[in-house]
Design a protein around this motif. Structure first.
Motif, short mmCIF file in Angstrom:
data_model
loop_
_atom_site.label_atom_id
_atom_site.label_comp_id
_atom_site.label_asym_id
_atom_site.label_seq_id
_atom_site.Cartn_x
_atom_site.Cartn_y
_atom_site.Cartn_z
N VAL A 5 0.39 -0.54 70.63
CA VAL A 5 0.38 0.73 71.37
C VAL A 5 0.77 1.84 70.41
O VAL A 5 1.77 1.73 69.69
N CYS A 6 -0.02 2.90 70.39
CA CYS A 6 0.27 4.05 69.53
C CYS A 6 0.35 5.30 70.41
O CYS A 6 -0.57 5.57 71.19
N MET A 7 1.44 6.04 70.30
CA MET A 7 1.63 7.27 71.06
C MET A 7 1.86 8.41 70.07
O MET A 7 2.69 8.30 69.16
N ASN A 8 1.10 9.49 70.23
CA ASN A 8 1.15 10.59 69.27
C ASN A 8 1.67 11.86 69.91
O ASN A 8 1.40 12.15 71.08
N GLY A 9 2.40 12.62 69.13
CA GLY A 9 2.82 13.96 69.51
C GLY A 9 2.51 14.91 68.36
O GLY A 9 1.86 14.53 67.39
N HIS A 10 2.97 16.14 68.46
CA HIS A 10 2.71 17.12 67.42
C HIS A 10 3.57 16.81 66.19
O HIS A 10 4.77 17.06 66.18
N GLY A 11 2.93 16.24 65.18
CA GLY A 11 3.65 15.94 63.94
C GLY A 11 4.44 14.65 63.98
O GLY A 11 5.26 14.41 63.08
N TRP A 12 4.22 13.80 64.97
CA TRP A 12 4.92 12.52 65.02
C TRP A 12 4.08 11.49 65.77
O TRP A 12 3.16 11.84 66.50
N ARG A 13 4.39 10.23 65.55
CA ARG A 13 3.71 9.15 66.26
C ARG A 13 4.65 7.96 66.36
O ARG A 13 5.51 7.76 65.50
N ILE A 14 4.46 7.19 67.43
CA ILE A 14 5.24 5.98 67.65
C ILE A 14 4.27 4.81 67.76
O ILE A 14 3.28 4.88 68.49
N LEU A 15 4.56 3.75 67.03
CA LEU A 15 3.72 2.56 67.05
C LEU A 15 4.55 1.37 67.50
O LEU A 15 5.58 1.06 66.89
N LEU A 16 4.11 0.74 68.58
CA LEU A 16 4.71 -0.51 69.04
C LEU A 16 3.74 -1.64 68.72
O LEU A 16 2.59 -1.62 69.15
N ARG A 17 4.22 -2.61 67.97
CA ARG A 17 3.38 -3.74 67.61
C ARG A 17 3.28 -4.73 68.77
O ARG A 17 4.16 -4.80 69.64
N GLU A 18 2.22 -5.50 68.75
CA GLU A 18 2.04 -6.56 69.75
C GLU A 18 3.19 -7.56 69.71
O GLU A 18 3.61 -8.07 70.74
N PRO A 20 6.63 -8.75 70.03
CA PRO A 20 7.76 -8.15 70.75
C PRO A 20 9.02 -8.02 69.91
O PRO A 20 9.93 -7.28 70.28
N LEU A 21 9.10 -8.73 68.79
CA LEU A 21 10.28 -8.64 67.93
C LEU A 21 10.16 -7.56 66.86
O LEU A 21 11.12 -7.30 66.13
N ALA A 22 8.98 -6.96 66.74
CA ALA A 22 8.79 -5.91 65.73
C ALA A 22 9.46 -4.62 66.19
O ALA A 22 9.35 -4.22 67.34
N ALA A 23 10.16 -3.99 65.28
CA ALA A 23 10.84 -2.73 65.60
C ALA A 23 9.82 -1.63 65.84
O ALA A 23 8.78 -1.57 65.16
N PRO A 24 10.07 -0.73 66.79
CA PRO A 24 9.19 0.43 66.96
C PRO A 24 9.13 1.24 65.67
O PRO A 24 10.16 1.51 65.05
N GLN A 25 7.92 1.60 65.26
CA GLN A 25 7.73 2.40 64.06
C GLN A 25 7.55 3.86 64.46
O GLN A 25 6.63 4.19 65.22
N VAL A 26 8.41 4.72 63.95
CA VAL A 26 8.35 6.15 64.26
C VAL A 26 8.04 6.89 62.97
O VAL A 26 8.80 6.81 62.00
N GLU A 27 6.92 7.60 62.95
CA GLU A 27 6.53 8.37 61.78
C GLU A 27 6.61 9.86 62.10
O GLU A 27 6.11 10.30 63.14
N ILE A 28 7.25 10.59 61.21
CA ILE A 28 7.35 12.05 61.34
C ILE A 28 6.66 12.68 60.15
O ILE A 28 6.96 12.33 59.00
N ASP A 29 5.72 13.57 60.41
CA ASP A 29 5.01 14.22 59.32
C ASP A 29 5.97 15.10 58.52
O ASP A 29 6.85 15.77 59.09
N LEU A 30 5.78 15.10 57.22
CA LEU A 30 6.68 15.80 56.31
C LEU A 30 6.90 17.27 56.69
O LEU A 30 8.05 17.74 56.67
N PRO A 31 5.86 18.03 57.05
CA PRO A 31 6.10 19.45 57.40
C PRO A 31 7.00 19.63 58.62
O PRO A 31 7.56 20.71 58.82
N HIS A 32 7.14 18.60 59.45
CA HIS A 32 7.96 18.70 60.66
C HIS A 32 9.26 17.91 60.55
O HIS A 32 9.94 17.68 61.56
N ALA A 33 9.59 17.50 59.34
CA ALA A 33 10.74 16.60 59.16
C ALA A 33 12.04 17.21 59.66
O ALA A 33 12.91 16.50 60.18
#
Length: 278
Positions: A5-18, A20-33
């Motif tokens: 599952v991938c959820m996107n916002g303005h300058g960020w995104r959250i990725l949940l892997r299939e 269930p033990l994988a940690a949620p991955q949160v990416e923040i774009d550098l200009p919005h850090a």
């Protein structure tokens, strides 16, 4: 994977892997850090919670195609593999990390290895890959029940990156060779050319002598190589031509016209495509 599952916002995104033990991955774009809402722990937790709700519906669709016994162990702890046609078992083995997993454990973790996270395609009812004298798999070590998995936050540069590799260089050089070709014969030469790319991405192009003039420099390919900052060398080798009279292709730029000339030449010599020559 299909269950991510991938959820996107303005300058960020959250990725949940299939898994269930994988940690949620949160990416923040550098200009919005500095001013990203994902820097707020409460907002981050709320966003991850929404993504997890979406994951529940994705998981339900996945499980709809699985046999019931894949997620519901029987009284003996036996479960059935969701994809592979295998008998039910209460013990399963991970090909990736060589561990032993109980039926309830593998079902709870949606058929991902609780130890290394390997996909269901790495899980088998016996450790067939081990030789008789090799150490048997050990029971898998699992995370403590109820232990929260914290998101992994990373700052990423969203700008596209040029990651050259051997395959990409090969495609660029061959495209340039087609541009260098001035007739049908040379286009065949560009198609037949062997292109070797070494670890430094330097290139050697080996032309077939019947389809590329020995004294012709592939100027466009040389220019492309210069733009990429790599070296290019050429050589000409001899091999049997694809068709008799390869020089016919030097008289036209049209592949259709070359084909007509080639077929007419074969017919004029009484040749056919039949194996018995009739």
């Amino acid at each position: 994977m299909l269950g991510d599952v991938c959820m996107n916002g303005h300058g960020w995104r959250i990725l949940l892997r299939e898994n269930p033990l994988a940690a949620p991955q949160v990416e923040i774009d550098l200009p919005h850090a500095q001013n990203s809402p994902m820097n707020d722990r409460e907002l981050l937790a709320e966003a991850v919670g929404i993504a997890k709700e979406l994951m529940q519906s994705v998981k339900a669709r996945r499980f709809a195609d699985w046999p019931r016994r894949a997620t519901k162990p029987d009284a003996e702890g036996k479960v059935r593999h969701p994809f592979l046609d295998m008998a039910e078992s209460n013990l399963w083995y991970c090909l990736h990390c060589n561990t032993e997993i109980t039926g309830p454990q593998i079902a709870t973790h949606q058929w991902h290895c609780p130890g290394c996270g390997a996909s269901p395609l790495n899980i088998f009812p016996d450790a067939f890959w081990l030789k008789p004298n090799e150490e048997k798999p050990v029971p898998v070590q699992t995370r403590a029940e109820g232990q929260e998995i914290e998101p992994v936050i990373s700052i990423v540069d969203p700008r596209p990156r040029l990651d050259l590799n051997k395959d990409k260089v090969t495609h660029l050089i061959r495209t340039a060779l087609f541009e260098d070709a001035t007739n049908a014969s040379e286009r065949l030469g560009a198609s037949l050319a062997e292109i070797w790319v070494d670890d430094d991405l330097d290139v050697v192009v080996s032309f077939e002598t019947h389809y590329w003039p020995e004294d012709k420099e592939p100027s466009t390919a040389v220019e492309v190589a210069a733009l990429l900052g790599i070296e290019i060398e050429q050589e000409v080798v001899w091999s049997d031509p694809l068709f008799a009279w390869p020089g016919l292709g030097t008289t036209t730029q049209s592949t259709v016209e070359y084909t007509c000339l080639m077929l007419d030449a074969y017919r004029s010599h009484g040749a056919t495509g039949d194996e018995d020559g009739s």
